[in-house]
Design an enzyme around this catalytic site. Structure first.
Site, short mmCIF file in Angstrom:
data_model
loop_
_atom_site.label_atom_id
_atom_site.label_comp_id
_atom_site.label_asym_id
_atom_site.label_seq_id
_atom_site.Cartn_x
_atom_site.Cartn_y
_atom_site.Cartn_z
N TYR A 187 11.75 -10.58 -8.32
CA TYR A 187 10.77 -9.50 -8.23
C TYR A 187 11.29 -8.36 -7.37
O TYR A 187 11.25 -7.19 -7.77
CB TYR A 187 9.47 -10.05 -7.63
CG TYR A 187 8.35 -9.04 -7.54
CD1 TYR A 187 7.70 -8.59 -8.69
CD2 TYR A 187 7.94 -8.55 -6.30
CE1 TYR A 187 6.68 -7.67 -8.61
CE2 TYR A 187 6.91 -7.62 -6.22
CZ TYR A 187 6.28 -7.19 -7.37
OH TYR A 187 5.27 -6.27 -7.29
N SER A 225 6.42 -1.48 -5.20
CA SER A 225 5.91 -2.48 -4.26
C SER A 225 6.66 -2.33 -2.95
O SER A 225 7.77 -1.79 -2.93
CB SER A 225 6.14 -3.88 -4.83
OG SER A 225 5.96 -4.88 -3.86
#
Length: 230
Positions: A126, A113
């Protein structure tokens, strides 16, 4: 000659798009969902991957996400994201790497990501887990340098998936915005100005897994329209 491709988190969203891309190329694809293999379970990963045999391409796509200010991030949330996003990639990569090195060919592609490269508010667990996944990829790339094996990652911005839909719903519930406005706000977080489609991520994965990409190793391909430049 077709290859055996394993895609974790391969039954929906990005994983399903990746699996379809490889299938369309004529490869044999095993799309593992949570019911097929818990990527956080060392014994389960070892058993499943041993049964699958000689794996040519591994796509570490299984992932989870939640958001909260650091002070409100629970240890349970931290651990669950770390276990799936980082430990899962570690266990699956460890399971396939010896065979790839013995055969002197193989591709490991990790779906990370933009949060793996730059910090954002409310994403401590995250972002940390995705940074770890990219760090793992780079360490593996260093180990396989000079062989027929490569390890790389793709780092997309928000993609049109169930995970992003949950993020949009959470923003709408928290801010009182409509879901349409919330989605526009999420899309506007990158210069791209829209959500990525799963197949755009799949295209980058298939490129990194191509035989012709043998010289690409230890790299991250960022898919966000130019916001994060590496």
């Amino acid at each position: 000659m077709s290859r055996l491709v394993v895609v974790t988190g391969g039954t929906r969203g990005i994983g399903a798009a990746v699996a379809k891309r490889f299938t369309d190329l004529g490869d044999r694809v095993v799309a593992l969902g949570r019911a097929d293999c818990d990527v956080t379970d060392e014994d389960a990963v070892a058993t499943v991957f041993k049964e699958l045999g000689e794996i040519d391409v591994l796509v570490n796509n299984a992932g989870v996400a939640s958001s909260a200010p650091l002070a409100k991030t629970s240890v349970a949330d931290w651990r669950s994201q770390w276990e799936v996003n980082a430990t899962g990639a570690f266990l699956c990569t460890r399971a396939v790497l010896p065979g790839m090195l013995a055969r002197d060919h193989g591709r490991v592609v990790t779906v990370a990501s933009t949060a793996a490269l730059a910090g954002q508010r409310y994403t401590a667990a995250y972002a940390a887990s995705k940074h770890a996944a990219v760090g793992l990829m780079r360490a593996v790339a260093a180990e396989v340098t000079g062989t027929g094996v490569t390890a790389n990652a793709v780092c997309p911005t928000f993609v049109r998936t169930d995970m992003t839909a949950t993020t949009v719903q959470r923003i709408a519930a928290t801010t009182g915005r409509s879901e349409e406005d919330s989605e526009r706000m999420v899309a506007g977080m990158s210069p791209l100005g829209r959500l990525l489609e799963p197949d755009e991520v799949a295209f980058a994965v298939v490129f990194l897994a191509a035989r012709e990409a043998a010289a690409v190793n230890g790299q991250t391909i960022v898919l966000d329209g130019g916001g994060v430049q590496r």
